[in-house]
Design an enzyme around this catalytic site. Structure first.
Site, PDB file in Angstrom:
ATOM      1  N   TYR A   1      11.679  -7.585  -7.147  1.00  0.00           N
ATOM      2  CA  TYR A   1      11.131  -6.477  -7.929  1.00  0.00           C
ATOM      3  C   TYR A   1      12.109  -5.997  -9.017  1.00  0.00           C
ATOM      4  O   TYR A   1      11.744  -5.856 -10.188  1.00  0.00           O
ATOM      5  CB  TYR A   1      10.773  -5.322  -6.988  1.00  0.00           C
ATOM      6  CG  TYR A   1      10.133  -4.135  -7.677  1.00  0.00           C
ATOM      7  CD1 TYR A   1       8.756  -4.058  -7.839  1.00  0.00           C
ATOM      8  CD2 TYR A   1      10.905  -3.090  -8.177  1.00  0.00           C
ATOM      9  CE1 TYR A   1       8.165  -2.977  -8.469  1.00  0.00           C
ATOM     10  CE2 TYR A   1      10.327  -2.010  -8.808  1.00  0.00           C
ATOM     11  CZ  TYR A   1       8.957  -1.953  -8.947  1.00  0.00           C
ATOM     12  OH  TYR A   1       8.384  -0.881  -9.577  1.00  0.00           O
TER      13      TYR A   1
ATOM     14  N   LEU B   1       0.828  -1.211   0.000  1.00  0.00           N
ATOM     15  CA  LEU B   1       0.000   0.000   0.000  1.00  0.00           C
ATOM     16  C   LEU B   1       0.864   1.263   0.000  1.00  0.00           C
ATOM     17  O   LEU B   1       0.406   2.352   0.336  1.00  0.00           O
ATOM     18  CB  LEU B   1      -0.954  -0.005   1.212  1.00  0.00           C
ATOM     19  CG  LEU B   1      -1.922  -1.204   1.276  1.00  0.00           C
ATOM     20  CD1 LEU B   1      -2.745  -1.165   2.563  1.00  0.00           C
ATOM     21  CD2 LEU B   1      -2.858  -1.236   0.064  1.00  0.00           C
TER      22      LEU B   1
ATOM     23  N   GLU C   1      13.866   7.164  -4.269  1.00  0.00           N
ATOM     24  CA  GLU C   1      13.705   5.715  -4.078  1.00  0.00           C
ATOM     25  C   GLU C   1      14.610   4.930  -5.031  1.00  0.00           C
ATOM     26  O   GLU C   1      15.243   3.959  -4.642  1.00  0.00           O
ATOM     27  CB  GLU C   1      12.230   5.342  -4.293  1.00  0.00           C
ATOM     28  CG  GLU C   1      11.970   3.885  -4.114  1.00  0.00           C
ATOM     29  CD  GLU C   1      10.733   3.568  -3.297  1.00  0.00           C
ATOM     30  OE1 GLU C   1      10.094   4.481  -2.745  1.00  0.00           O
ATOM     31  OE2 GLU C   1      10.413   2.373  -3.220  1.00  0.00           O
TER      32      GLU C   1
ATOM     33  N   ASP D   1       3.316   5.101  -7.308  1.00  0.00           N
ATOM     34  CA  ASP D   1       3.003   5.257  -5.883  1.00  0.00           C
ATOM     35  C   ASP D   1       3.153   6.707  -5.436  1.00  0.00           C
ATOM     36  O   ASP D   1       2.280   7.259  -4.744  1.00  0.00           O
ATOM     37  CB  ASP D   1       3.923   4.362  -5.041  1.00  0.00           C
ATOM     38  CG  ASP D   1       3.850   2.917  -5.462  1.00  0.00           C
ATOM     39  OD1 ASP D   1       2.951   2.576  -6.245  1.00  0.00           O
ATOM     40  OD2 ASP D   1       4.698   2.127  -5.021  1.00  0.00           O
TER      41      ASP D   1
HETATM   42  C1  GLA Z   1       5.594  -0.985  -6.426  1.00  0.00           C
HETATM   43  C2  GLA Z   1       6.328   0.128  -7.149  1.00  0.00           C
HETATM   44  C3  GLA Z   1       5.432   0.749  -8.235  1.00  0.00           C
HETATM   45  C4  GLA Z   1       4.827  -0.323  -9.135  1.00  0.00           C
HETATM   46  C5  GLA Z   1       4.224  -1.445  -8.317  1.00  0.00           C
HETATM   47  C6  GLA Z   1       3.772  -2.595  -9.172  1.00  0.00           C
HETATM   48  O1  GLA Z   1       4.522  -0.474  -5.701  1.00  0.00           O
HETATM   49  O2  GLA Z   1       6.726   1.136  -6.257  1.00  0.00           O
HETATM   50  O3  GLA Z   1       6.164   1.699  -8.967  1.00  0.00           O
HETATM   51  O4  GLA Z   1       5.784  -0.806 -10.024  1.00  0.00           O
HETATM   52  O5  GLA Z   1       5.126  -1.957  -7.345  1.00  0.00           O
HETATM   53  O6  GLA Z   1       2.762  -2.183 -10.043  1.00  0.00           O
END
Ligand code: GLA
Length: 391
Positions: free
Chosen positions: A223, A127, A162, A174
């Site tokens: 990721y 979130l 970030e 985000d």
């Molecule tokens: C994380 C990253 C976003 C996006 C999502 C996946 O929240 O911060 O930039 O890539 O994952 O959609």
């Protein structure tokens, strides 16, 4: 919690600014922001709240109420990633320090600051607790200074913090959602053109978040690997489609024609992205028609794709989606955010929301032996700073 009171207790004077920056939930368009696709997030009614006052030196003193920790660092020595005693900054400080680094790199003058903050955005739950912290600090520094940036530029500088200071190659979704949220609306954000507009949820529907209770930090997750798989796919497909710059530029038809030239794992990752970008296009049509059933169908399809192609789901999130699928009032459910743990987002008929939430909690407990926190979520406005003392 009275934050101004906590600030005064710690620093012996009232704060100058109180800031609130929300987390976000993403309804559709997962793992497409760093492939320049369109995303559909909403800012949520869970946020970071921060009270701060400027100082005349270049020292930032941060007090994280939830952790019971306080750390000080110098703006002029931000590159070192050390506190004023030379000890490495703890993980939680990298986010505000990264924002200071990024703002200074962009040429804006920052003041020292004393700050206390707290958050009810759960950490590592998908979130965007970290984006909320970043946007809260950027918004606070702006309120304490004479420079002014538009919300999108502020979000981009937080993303840079970030990416380059914390070291997570996240996209812009985000930070954008936390900065630009619109009450009662989903945000339709094109991460290539950076154009965006608020859209309404289908009438009579509401968003329910279900937290699996499983936590995974974005930085330690796969990721960054997923992002580099997408970049490799673009590089390999450029041989056949020389004009493409990102997976956004690859149509589903082109993908079908050339995916066989990709190594199997890269092909799976790219297939999710290309089809998810296409799903979002269709889902926007559904939203504009107020068609909850169709929109929900895309959410279920997205989850399947994240599970089988992008491989970022976990059994507990799959269980939450499968339990939700057969409950009265459900339109769509899927994992939200990066995955590897965290929450599902559910689009639910408003009048069935209470029984849906009970059903989901009960079903999850029966199936996994774990408690899921399940709650209604209100789409909220973006970050805001309020001057509370002008002396
Ligand atoms: C994380 C990253 C976003 C996006 C999502 C996946 O929240 O911060 O930039 O890539 O994952 O959609």
């Amino acid at each position: 919690m009275n934050l101004a009171y906590s600030f005064e207790q710690k620093f012996g004077r009232p704060p100058r600014v109180e800031t609130l920056a929300p987390g976000r939930v993403n309804l559709l368009g997962e793992h497409v922001d760093y492939n320049l696709g369109v995303v559909l997030p909403a800012a949520i009614d869970r946020s970071v709240t921060l009270a701060a006052a400027p100082t005349s030196d270049d020292i930032v003193i941060l007090n994280a109420i939830d952790l019971g920790e306080q750390v000080s660092f110098k703006l002029s020595e931000i590159e070192k990633r050390c506190d004023i005693e030379g000890k490495p900054l703890p993980g939680w400080v990298l986010y505000p320090a990264g924002v200071a680094w990024s703002l200074q790199r962009a040429g804006v003058a920052l003041c020292g600051m004393q700050a206390v903050y707290t958050s009810d955005v759960p950490i590592g739950a998908g979130l965007s607790s970290s984006a909320a912290v970043e946007v809260a600090f950027a918004t606070t520094w702006q309120a304490l200074s004479s420079w002014k940036l538009d919300k999108l530029s502020l979000a981009k500088l937080c993303q840079r913090a970030e990416n380059e200071y914390v070291g997570v190659s996240s996209g812009l979704m985000d930070q954008f959602a936390s900065a630009c949220g619109v009450e009662g609306h989903v945000l339709c954000f094109d991460t290539r053109s950076l154009e965006w507009m608020p859209l309404e949820l289908p009438p009579g529907t509401t968003i329910v978040i279900a937290d699996s209770g499983i936590r995974r930090s974005l930085a330690t997750s796969a990721y960054n690997d997923r992002r580099s798989a997408c970049e490799q796919a673009v590089e390999l497909l450029q041989k056949y489609l020389p004009s493409i710059q990102s997976l956004r530029d690859v149509s589903t038809v082109e993908f079908a024609a050339y995916s066989m030239y990709l190594p199997p794992e890269i092909a799976k990752r790219a297939e999710h992205v290309v089809k998810e970008i296409h799903r979002v296009d269709q889902a926007i049509i559904a939203l504009n028609r107020g068609d909850a059933r169709m929109f929900g169908g895309f959410m279920f399809a997205c989850h399947k794709s994240l599970r089988d192609l992008y491989e970022v789901s976990i059994p507990q999130l799959d269980s939450l989606v499968e339990i939700a699928r057969v409950l009265p009032g459900i339109y769509g459910a899927r994992l939200t955010g990066a995955g590897f743990g965290g929450c599902t987002v559910n689009l639910v008929e408003e009048k069935n929301a209470t029984s849906f939430m009970h059903g989901l909690q009960e079903g999850y407990c029966k199936k996994t032996g774990r408690e899921a926190e399940v709650y209604l979520c209100r789409a909220s406005g973006g970050a805001e700073a309020r001057l509370i003392n002008s002396l």
